[in-house]
Write an enzyme that holds these catalytic residues in place. Structure first.
Site, PDB file in Angstrom:
ATOM      1  N   PRO A  90      17.709  64.353  12.571  1.00  0.00           N
ATOM      2  CA  PRO A  90      17.219  63.251  11.724  1.00  0.00           C
ATOM      3  C   PRO A  90      16.322  62.270  12.469  1.00  0.00           C
ATOM      4  CG  PRO A  90      19.569  63.599  11.390  1.00  0.00           C
ATOM      5  CD  PRO A  90      19.179  64.445  12.562  1.00  0.00           C
ATOM      6  N   GLU A 117      28.449  64.879  15.016  1.00  0.00           N
ATOM      7  CA  GLU A 117      27.728  63.617  15.172  1.00  0.00           C
ATOM      8  C   GLU A 117      26.447  63.733  15.994  1.00  0.00           C
ATOM      9  OE1 GLU A 117      28.305  60.554  13.794  1.00  0.00           O
ATOM     10  OE2 GLU A 117      29.694  61.683  12.563  1.00  0.00           O
ATOM     11  N   ARG A 154       5.585  81.255   3.943  1.00  0.00           N
ATOM     12  CA  ARG A 154       4.683  81.433   2.807  1.00  0.00           C
ATOM     13  C   ARG A 154       3.215  81.275   3.203  1.00  0.00           C
ATOM     14  NH1 ARG A 154       2.714  77.171   0.147  1.00  0.00           N
ATOM     15  NH2 ARG A 154       2.892  78.180  -1.880  1.00  0.00           N
ATOM     16  N   ASP A 169      -2.666  74.355  -2.418  1.00  0.00           N
ATOM     17  CA  ASP A 169      -1.405  73.648  -2.613  1.00  0.00           C
ATOM     18  C   ASP A 169      -1.594  72.146  -2.512  1.00  0.00           C
ATOM     19  OD1 ASP A 169       0.194  75.866  -2.954  1.00  0.00           O
ATOM     20  OD2 ASP A 169       0.702  76.042  -0.835  1.00  0.00           O
TER      21      ASP A 169
END
Length: 244
Positions: A90, A117, A154, A169
């Site tokens: 994160p 954690e 992709r 896209d």
């Protein structure tokens, strides 16, 4: 492309990476994806992979040894290829389409999916990238790794049926993709824009460009700050502002 995934839950990848477009790419041998349970590399008697943090704190940390030894094993199996070793974290660099296109140029990607954690900081010496898919916390790195793998695979040649699909896209052009329509021409009182039925390719392209800009202006105006707008696009934005 070769992709290795280090995870405590390899079964989580069975559906998402074996079905649909990603599964077909694997069948065609455009990409080879392998999962490794790094618990198998633990040198402890009970195959533990976590421990309490020095200095105290909530929860448990993943130990460095099982992960580093798993990375080393992959490196020894494939010594001839350069690897991007990606830690799902994160606190990492926020993922976007530009980074997806960059990773799609690589020959070998290794993903590390964490739990608990966090990680022992000493694994950082063995990675090349720390990546986050957003400012929120998941129970583990598996789902975010799946998102990145899907967005990268992709982009590989011959994965999508239409070679123009990933070039137009949203985000690839710097703008959101224009509205699209299919049959029937009229659906419950809503008509397909007449220009799309005209057969005039120049006018269609202009309409698509304008509507792509309009959609971005309405939904993601922050994206426009990063673009060098043409005079025509600036005129269209003035038109949007007047009509708003």
């Amino acid at each position: 492309m070769k992709i290795n995934i280090l995870t405590l839950f390899p079964d989580m990848f069975e559906g998402p990476l074996t079905d649909s477009i990603i599964g077909k790419a694997a069948e065609k041998e455009i990409v080879k994806i392998e999962t490794t349970n790094f618990r198998d590399f633990s040198d402890s008697k009970h195959k533990t992979v976590d421990d309490y943090p020095f200095g105290g704190g909530a929860g448990m940390l993943l130990k460095a040894q099982p992960i580093v030894d798993a990375i080393t094993h992959i490196a020894q199996e494939n010594p001839e290829t350069k690897k991007r070793v990606i830690l799902m974290d994160p606190a990492g660099k926020k993922y976007n389409q530009n980074l997806a296109e960059e990773l799609a140029q690589e020959e070998h990607l290794v993903f590390i999916c964490g739990h608990y954690e966090g990680y022992d900081e000493r694994i950082k010496a063995h990675i090349t990238d720390e990546i986050s898919i957003g400012d929120f916390i998941l129970t583990g790195g598996e789902l975010s790794a799946m998102v990145i793998i899907d967005s990268v695979v992709r982009l590989l040649p011959e994965v999508l049926g239409n070679t123009l699909s990933n070039q137009t896209d949203s985000f690839s052009t710097g703008l959101l993709e224009h509205p699209q329509y299919t049959r029937p021409r009229e659906f419950r009182g809503q008509e397909v824009p007449e220009v799309l039925l005209s057969g005039n390719h120049a006018k269609i392209a202009e309409w698509q460009d304008k509507e792509s800009l309009r959609k971005t202006w309405i939904r993601r105006p922050d994206m426009l700050d990063k673009l060098d707008l043409t005079q025509k696009q600036k005129e269209w934005i003035q038109e949007f502002e007047v009509g708003n």
